[in-house]
Motif scaffolding. Structure first.
Motif, mmCIF file in Angstrom:
data_model
loop_
_atom_site.group_PDB
_atom_site.id
_atom_site.type_symbol
_atom_site.label_atom_id
_atom_site.label_comp_id
_atom_site.label_asym_id
_atom_site.label_seq_id
_atom_site.Cartn_x
_atom_site.Cartn_y
_atom_site.Cartn_z
ATOM 1 N N GLU A 1 -5.887 -9.282 -6.751
ATOM 2 C CA GLU A 1 -5.116 -9.553 -5.530
ATOM 3 C C GLU A 1 -5.288 -11.006 -5.141
ATOM 4 O OE1 GLU A 1 -5.535 -7.166 -1.956
ATOM 5 O OE2 GLU A 1 -6.149 -5.450 -3.181
ATOM 6 N N LYS B 1 -10.674 2.901 1.176
ATOM 7 C CA LYS B 1 -9.525 1.989 1.174
ATOM 8 C C LYS B 1 -9.833 0.967 2.263
ATOM 9 C CE LYS B 1 -5.403 0.107 1.117
ATOM 10 N NZ LYS B 1 -5.767 -1.127 1.844
ATOM 11 N N ASN B 2 -10.167 -0.245 1.838
ATOM 12 C CA ASN B 2 -10.568 -1.307 2.776
ATOM 13 C C ASN B 2 -11.664 -0.831 3.725
ATOM 14 O OD1 ASN B 2 -8.184 -2.158 1.585
ATOM 15 N ND2 ASN B 2 -7.594 -3.389 3.334
ATOM 16 N N ASN C 1 0.797 -1.221 0.000
ATOM 17 C CA ASN C 1 0.000 0.000 0.000
ATOM 18 C C ASN C 1 0.839 1.286 0.000
ATOM 19 O OD1 ASN C 1 -2.731 -1.218 2.155
ATOM 20 N ND2 ASN C 1 -2.243 -1.668 0.040
ATOM 21 N N ASN D 1 -10.586 1.170 -3.256
ATOM 22 C CA ASN D 1 -9.990 -0.123 -2.928
ATOM 23 C C ASN D 1 -10.861 -0.834 -1.900
ATOM 24 O OD1 ASN D 1 -7.243 -1.755 -3.181
ATOM 25 N ND2 ASN D 1 -7.988 -1.907 -1.078
HETATM 26 C C1 DGJ Z 1 -6.579 -6.264 0.682
HETATM 27 C C2 DGJ Z 1 -6.411 -4.819 0.273
HETATM 28 O O1 DGJ Z 1 -7.126 -4.577 -0.907
HETATM 29 C C3 DGJ Z 1 -4.934 -4.464 0.090
HETATM 30 O O2 DGJ Z 1 -4.811 -3.105 -0.214
HETATM 31 C C4 DGJ Z 1 -4.181 -4.819 1.340
HETATM 32 O O3 DGJ Z 1 -4.669 -4.066 2.400
HETATM 33 C C5 DGJ Z 1 -4.339 -6.287 1.595
HETATM 34 N N1 DGJ Z 1 -5.733 -6.615 1.791
HETATM 35 C C6 DGJ Z 1 -3.538 -6.721 2.817
HETATM 36 O O4 DGJ Z 1 -3.626 -8.066 2.998
#
Ligand code: DGJ
Length: 543
Positions: free
Chosen positions: A352, A129-130, A62, A199
């Motif tokens: 991811e 973001k999360n 990040n 995100n």
């Molecule tokens: C998922 C998030 O989308 C990422 O940016 C990061 O925070 C990861 N989790 C960490 O495991």
């Protein structure tokens, strides 16, 4: 003299061809063709320089999108043989002063991506973001009353932005449009292939916003866009449903309302950016267990989880796809997720995942489905001073696959788009699996094998792909598995044999032979694949 002229000509032609080949692999030719997603018979492809392309990706940590961190990121990309870096860009850095945009970091990424001949997927870390809003610029964080978080069911504060705040949405959309405008102007080479908007949006800690404003909306009528019979059907609701969120969606009302609200907000931001520069845009999702239908209070509510994909499609048409971040322990869950996000209206992309061999195996299923790309998260050492050797060792499982795929990426992308690939991934129970290929059935067992015996893999990490080139002609790709075949249909039970099993590499459109496999390498049923992935061009014949 004559010979010298001839030699120079040959060298010049060679140089130009070399350039063409390099540009064919990496794109970035500056041909003016913007990357785009196309659909054919419910399958998809990402066109780069007008041809199907697979993103062999890696995502930076990040806080690694800063110039001082990038050398380690590029080292990781190189050791993986990745062709695409996914890297965050930060609202708090880009708009540190209201309305004054600073694209120096984005510009550095573009320049370095080109130097390394690697494409970019930019991750717009902004309102979400999360599930939180920690990348909101300082000047917004200081004005909590203008840009508030959501309110929990019992009035408690929750560390997650409310999707009902017009001022925040407008600010995000303005900044995102500025980013896309900068790309339009500065990226005529098309280094950037896609942009992720936010995100893992949604909320942890509350299924929705219970502020008075949100409550008023929740008690209002469900928007007509969601009441279309096909949308209701996809959400398992009667085609004539109407009324309030609770009337229409019952026990799912809180979550569906939140999904709609978050998706509308992000759809607005995405549309503002797309109007300026129409790159493919996507949203990544923190997942729920796809097999158990758990309550929304146990996962990130409002994000594009599998159960609310139809809501996201209606609410955010400027988003080309919603993409699963796969961090699931079990093969049944992970493979189910891949199936659920591979839809005629949703191109498959895994932005991811983990970098272990357990996760690397899913790449085969994704590429067989014509997926646009695959990317483990956290490829760099995150400022921990790991050596190149340590980073290389950690990324080895992915590097092995990317090294094999990289020179044949364009072929694989086209085969996937044309529906010519089938794959099996070793499940956690290690069971043998079959693949129907029309006139033949392939049987794949998993393990390391001696000539006659097989040793089951201790971890479920085997995988196999079959590309059907003709009725009796296949490309077999795999590791830690063993193939055999049976004739099907009117040939069932007939004797057969391998006409030829050629091991080699597809390079720039040509299959280059390493050896013909025979004897111990094909007897006892068929070819075995060891720990290193291999590519076999195989022809079968009836006797
Ligand atoms: C998922 C998030 O989308 C990422 O940016 C990061 O925070 C990861 N989790 C960490 O495991």
């Amino acid at each position: 003299m004559k010979n010298n002229v001839k030699m120079i000509r040959i060298m010049t032609v060679g140089f130009v061809m070399g350039l063409l080949l390099v540009s064919n692999i990496y794109g970035q030719t500056g041909t003016g063709t913007i990357p785009k997603i196309v659909e054919k018979n419910g399958r998809h492809a990402l066109l780069v320089d007008g041809q199907p392309f697979i993103m062999l990706g890696g995502q930076a940590h990040n806080s690694s999108g800063w110039p001082g961190m990038l050398p380690q990121v590029w080292m990781a990309i190189k050791t993986m043989h990745a062709n695409t870096l996914e890297v965050p860009i930060y609202w708090e850095q880009i708009e540190a002063q209201p309305g004054k945009f600073n694209f120096s970091l984005v510009d550095t990424l573009l320049k370095q991506g080109r130097e390394h001949k690697v494409h970019l997927v930019l991750l717009w870390f902004a309102t979400w973001k999360n599930g939180s809003s920690h990348y909101m610029p300082e000047w917004m964080k200081r004005e909590a009353s203008k840009y508030p978080n959501l309110t929990g069911r019992n009035g408690q504060p929750v560390d997650s932005p409310s999707p009902h705040i017009q001022a925040a949405m407008e600010a995000d959309a303005k900044a995102f449009a500025a980013v896309m405008g900068f790309l339009k102007k500065s990226d005529t080479q098309h280094t950037v292939l896609m942009v992720q908007v936010e995100n893992e949006p949604g909320s942890w800690g509350s299924v929705r916003d219970y502020s008075p404003e949100a409550q008023k909306l929740f008690e209002g009528q469900v928007p007509s866009e969601l009441l279309k019979p096909d949308v209701l059907k996809s959400l398992n609701k009667p085609a004539d449903s109407k009324g309030t969120w609770h009337d229409v969606f019952g026990e799912n009302a809180d979550e569906y309302f939140h999904a709609w609200s978050v998706a509308r907000y992000i759809g607005y931001v995405a549309a503002a950016g797309k109007a300026v520069y129409p790159l493919p845009l996507y949203v990544n999702a923190s997942l729920r267990d796809p097999l158990k239908n758990p309550p929304a209070s146990t996962y990130e509510s409002g994000g594009a989880t599998d159960n609310v994909i139809p809501i996201w499609k209606v609410a955010a048409p400027a988003i080309d796809l919603v993409a699963p971040d796969i961090y699931m322990p079990g093969s049944e869950q992970a493979l189910k997720v891949i199936e659920l996000y591979d839809r005629p209206d949703n191109p498959l992309f895994v932005p991811e995942t983990g970098s272990s061999q357990e996760y690397a195996r899913y790449m085969y299923d994704v590429f067989a489905r014509g997926g646009l790309g695959f990317s483990p998260f956290g490829i760099d050492d995150n400022g921990q001073g790991a050596s190149e050797a340590e980073i290389t060792a950690r990324l080895e499982p992915i590097a092995q696959e990317y090294t094999m795929i990289e020179p044949m990426m364009r072929e694989l992308a086209k085969w996937g788009f044309d529906g010519k690939i089938k794959a099996v991934v070793e499940r956690d129970d290690h069971a043998e699996q079959t693949i129907d290929l029309g006139s033949w059935q392939a049987v794949v067992s998993f393990g390391t094998s001696g000539r006659r015996s097989e040793q089951t893999n201790t971890r479920p990490i085997g995988k196999a792909m079959v590309v059907k080139l003709g009725e009796n002609e296949f490309v077999l790709i795999g590791s830690l598995c063993h193939f055999t075949f049976h004739p099907l249909g009117s040939n069932t039970g007939k004797a057969w044999q391998y006409l030829k099993v050629e091991e080699g590499k597809y390079e720039n459109g040509t299959f280059n032979l390493l050896r013909i496999r025979n004897g111990d390498e094909t007897d006892w049923g068929g070819p075995r694949f060891g720990a290193l992935p291999a590519v076999l061009h195989t022809t079968l014949i009836l006797r």
